[in-house]
Design an enzyme around this catalytic site. Structure first.
Site: not given
Ligand code: 9WO
Length: 264
Positions: A98, A178
């Site tokens: 995120p 699109d």
């Molecule tokens: C989670 C997170 C939460 C708040 C702010 C920063 C953050 N970084 C991550 C992160 O890198 N998490 C890893 C990937 C491990 C846990 C699961 N991950 C993840 C990626 N959860 N959510 C995302 C994500 C990726 C792209 N867009 C939205 C959510």
């Protein structure tokens, strides 16, 4: 174009490979997807890929060493295949988070025009920061929400890139129409039957102009529906289209007549 995915859950990618226009892209060899199950790069009887966070706290962190071994294997395979090795044409390592750059159609087009990418899918609380600092070229976000892993964002990116490969969509013109390809939201679509019965005994008809056969009027009607929907739902996109010179005098006249207050 080739994508390599480092993941603890390669089985999540099967549906994308097996159905629809994305399957077509792989069957026709326009896209190649190589999955790298991270567990294969773990060591010891327990095949550990995660460990407790230094400093304490809940959850587990993905350890750097298995990731480094997986990435070495990816690079070796890409060199072997002669993919993304040309000067200035190295495939970027993308991590989904995120905190990253928001995925939009402009980024999808950039990636579709490049050598592919290596997609790193995090799980648990996240990945050891030292691996990210050493290797990640770009962080990509789908929006301000938290998921349980990076696999679904990776699938979203692959889907968006796959359908832009030449010849993947039935009709080459179809993706130019699109939403977002011209920076406006898409117009509504209608198909048979012409009269759709309602529960209250009435019918919902298809807009007359679409049955008229007047291609010029149909095109204008569609353009106006796009402009109207975009002005109501996404005034920011109207401002961007205007700034890019993508609105005609006729478009501007139509928007003026709509009389929608510009939102701050
Ligand atoms: C989670 C997170 C939460 C708040 C702010 C920063 C953050 N970084 C991550 C992160 O890198 N998490 C890893 C990937 C491990 C846990 C699961 N991950 C993840 C990626 N959860 N959510 C995302 C994500 C990726 C792209 N867009 C939205 C959510």
């Amino acid at each position: 174009m080739r994508f390599d995915v480092i993941t603890l859950f390669p089985e999540l990618f099967a549906p994308h490979l097996e159905v629809g226009v994305t399957r077509r892209a792989y069957v026709d060899g326009k896209l190649q997807l190589q999955l790298w199950p991270l567990r294969d790069f773990a060591e010891g009887n327990y095949r550990r890929v995660d460990d407790r966070p230094f400093g304490g706290g809940p959850g587990m962190v993905m350890m750097a060493p298995p990731l480094e071994r997986a990435l070495d294997a990816v690079h070796a395979a890409r060199v072997q295949a002669g993919e993304g090795t040309g000067a200035g044409h190295r495939a970027p390592l993308i991590h989904f988070s995120p905190t990253g750059r928001r995925l939009d159609q402009a980024l999808v087009r950039e990636l579709a025009a490049g050598p592919g990418a290596v997609l790193l899918c995090g799980r648990y609380e996240g990945i050891d920061q030292r691996f990210i600092d050493r290797h990640v070229d770009m962080e990509v976000s789908l929006g301000d929400f938290v998921l349980s892993g990076g696999e679904l964002p990776a699938l979203v990116l692959l889907d968006a890139v796959a359908r832009l490969q030449p010849g993947v969509l039935q009709d080459a013109a179809s993706h130019q129409q699109d939403s977002f390809e011209d920076g406006l939201l898409d117009c509504p679509h209608y198909s048979r039957p012409e009269q759709l019965p309602r529960a209250d005994g009435g019918v919902d008809a298809v807009p007359q102009v679409l049955l008229s056969g007047h291609h010029g009027r149909i095109a204008r009607w569609r353009r106006e529906r796009s402009l109207e929907l975009t002005a109501r739902r996404r005034p920011d996109l109207i401002a961007a289209a205007r700034a890019a010179g993508r609105l005609s005098r006729e478009d501007e006249r139509f928007l003026q007549a709509l009389d929608i207050e510009p939102k701050p």
